[in-house]
Design a protein around this motif. Structure first.
Motif, short mmCIF file in Angstrom:
data_model
loop_
_atom_site.label_atom_id
_atom_site.label_comp_id
_atom_site.label_asym_id
_atom_site.label_seq_id
_atom_site.Cartn_x
_atom_site.Cartn_y
_atom_site.Cartn_z
N GLY A 76 28.87 33.63 45.42
CA GLY A 76 28.69 32.64 46.38
C GLY A 76 27.86 31.56 45.88
O GLY A 76 27.01 31.52 45.11
N GLU A 78 25.25 28.66 46.06
CA GLU A 78 24.21 28.26 46.94
C GLU A 78 24.28 27.09 47.88
O GLU A 78 24.70 26.00 47.30
N GLY A 81 27.63 29.34 50.58
CA GLY A 81 28.68 30.56 50.01
C GLY A 81 28.10 31.78 50.23
O GLY A 81 28.81 32.82 50.04
N ILE A 82 26.81 32.11 49.94
CA ILE A 82 26.18 33.35 49.60
C ILE A 82 26.53 34.35 50.65
O ILE A 82 26.96 35.69 50.33
N TYR A 84 29.16 34.55 52.74
CA TYR A 84 30.51 34.94 52.80
C TYR A 84 30.84 35.88 51.57
O TYR A 84 31.70 36.74 51.58
N ALA A 85 30.34 35.59 50.54
CA ALA A 85 30.47 36.15 49.27
C ALA A 85 30.09 37.59 49.58
O ALA A 85 30.82 38.59 48.96
N MET A 96 28.83 41.58 43.71
CA MET A 96 28.42 40.36 44.32
C MET A 96 27.63 39.41 43.44
O MET A 96 26.81 39.94 42.87
N TYR A 98 25.44 35.25 42.73
CA TYR A 98 25.30 33.85 43.37
C TYR A 98 24.81 33.03 42.43
O TYR A 98 24.39 33.35 41.52
N VAL A 125 33.21 31.73 46.17
CA VAL A 125 33.20 31.45 47.66
C VAL A 125 32.24 30.49 48.38
O VAL A 125 31.20 30.38 47.79
N GLU A 126 32.74 29.48 49.06
CA GLU A 126 31.93 28.54 49.48
C GLU A 126 32.22 28.59 51.34
O GLU A 126 33.14 29.02 51.47
N ASP A 127 31.59 27.66 52.01
CA ASP A 127 31.84 27.63 53.19
C ASP A 127 32.89 26.40 53.78
O ASP A 127 33.96 26.85 54.45
N THR A 152 39.02 29.55 43.90
CA THR A 152 37.73 29.46 44.60
C THR A 152 38.46 29.46 46.16
O THR A 152 39.49 28.93 46.52
#
Length: 219
Positions: A76, A78, A81-82, A84-85, A96, A98, A125-127, A152
């Motif tokens: 994820g 910072e 994204g954290i 969701y990851a 997992m 970050y 992963v990010e938002d 990604t």
């Protein structure tokens, strides 16, 4: 009416009021560009049922677009994204990680928290993604630490800025996303959530963000 997965995610974002449409009081992006729209995917973490549905769609996207066995860990960015990851990693039974925006301390893992091996295939992963710039920092950090990062995933992709995908293409990274403004506008039309005048402004912005921004006092 049956919705596509992308439209279903768009409806979830509209239902929890994560989509903001405000042509009269434009939002200002980090780049300085003015926008009549803004999506706050961080709101999803406060809605458990919407959150579960989004992660369901994310796992489906990973299965179809990447493959479960082609990922060794989920990272994820910072800070958005954290969560969701973490949820995706838990669902897939994977480690997992970050990634920090800036290193903290020294050593190859100064920018990354978690455990991984050289050559591990890591999904970032990010938002959301707009112009792709923030992804570059995280991808380079993972690669510099010895990970392989070729994919990604984001919940929402603006799909309005010409260079958004090119930045990632140049890095050899594929962007996967659950929904875009196209689906938000389709669902907004179906549900009659937005005035016709506001929809005109949003479509004008999405057609040419720079021109819309300049016309409304932006750089």
């Amino acid at each position: 009416m049956s919705l596509t997965p992308a439209q279903a995610v768009a409806r979830l974002l509209l239902e929890i009021e994560a989509v903001h449409i405000r042509p009269q009081q434009p939002f200002t992006f980090t780049s300085g560009t003015l926008s009549p729209v803004y999506v706050d995917c961080r709101k999803i973490i406060g809605f458990p049922r919407a959150r579960k549905a989004v992660i369901d769609f994310a796992v489906q996207k990973i299965s179809e677009g990447i493959g479960y066995e082609r990922i060794d860990a989920v990272a994820g960015g910072e800070t958005a994204g954290i969560p969701y990851a973490a949820w995706i990693a838990d669902r897939l039974g994977l480690p997992m990680l970050y990634v920090r925006k800036k290193p903290k301390g020294f050593g190859r893992n100064a920018q990354i928290e978690g455990s991984f091996k050289d050559g591990d295939r890591v999904l970032l992963v990010e938002d959301l993604a707009s112009q792709g710039g923030s992804k570059v920092t995280f991808i380079n950090a993972l690669r510099d630490a010895g990970a392989q990062c070729d994919h990604t995933l984001v919940v929402f992709f603006y799909a309005a800025f010409g260079g958004g995908l090119k930045v990632l293409d140049d890095l050899g990274v594929t962007l996967h996303y659950l929904s875009t403004w196209k689906e938000v506008l389709e669902v907004a039309d179906i549900d009659k959530r937005t005035s016709a005048a506001d929809m005109v402004e949003v479509r004008s912005f999405l057609a040419d963000p720079d021109a819309w921004s300049k016309a409304h006092g932006g750089p």
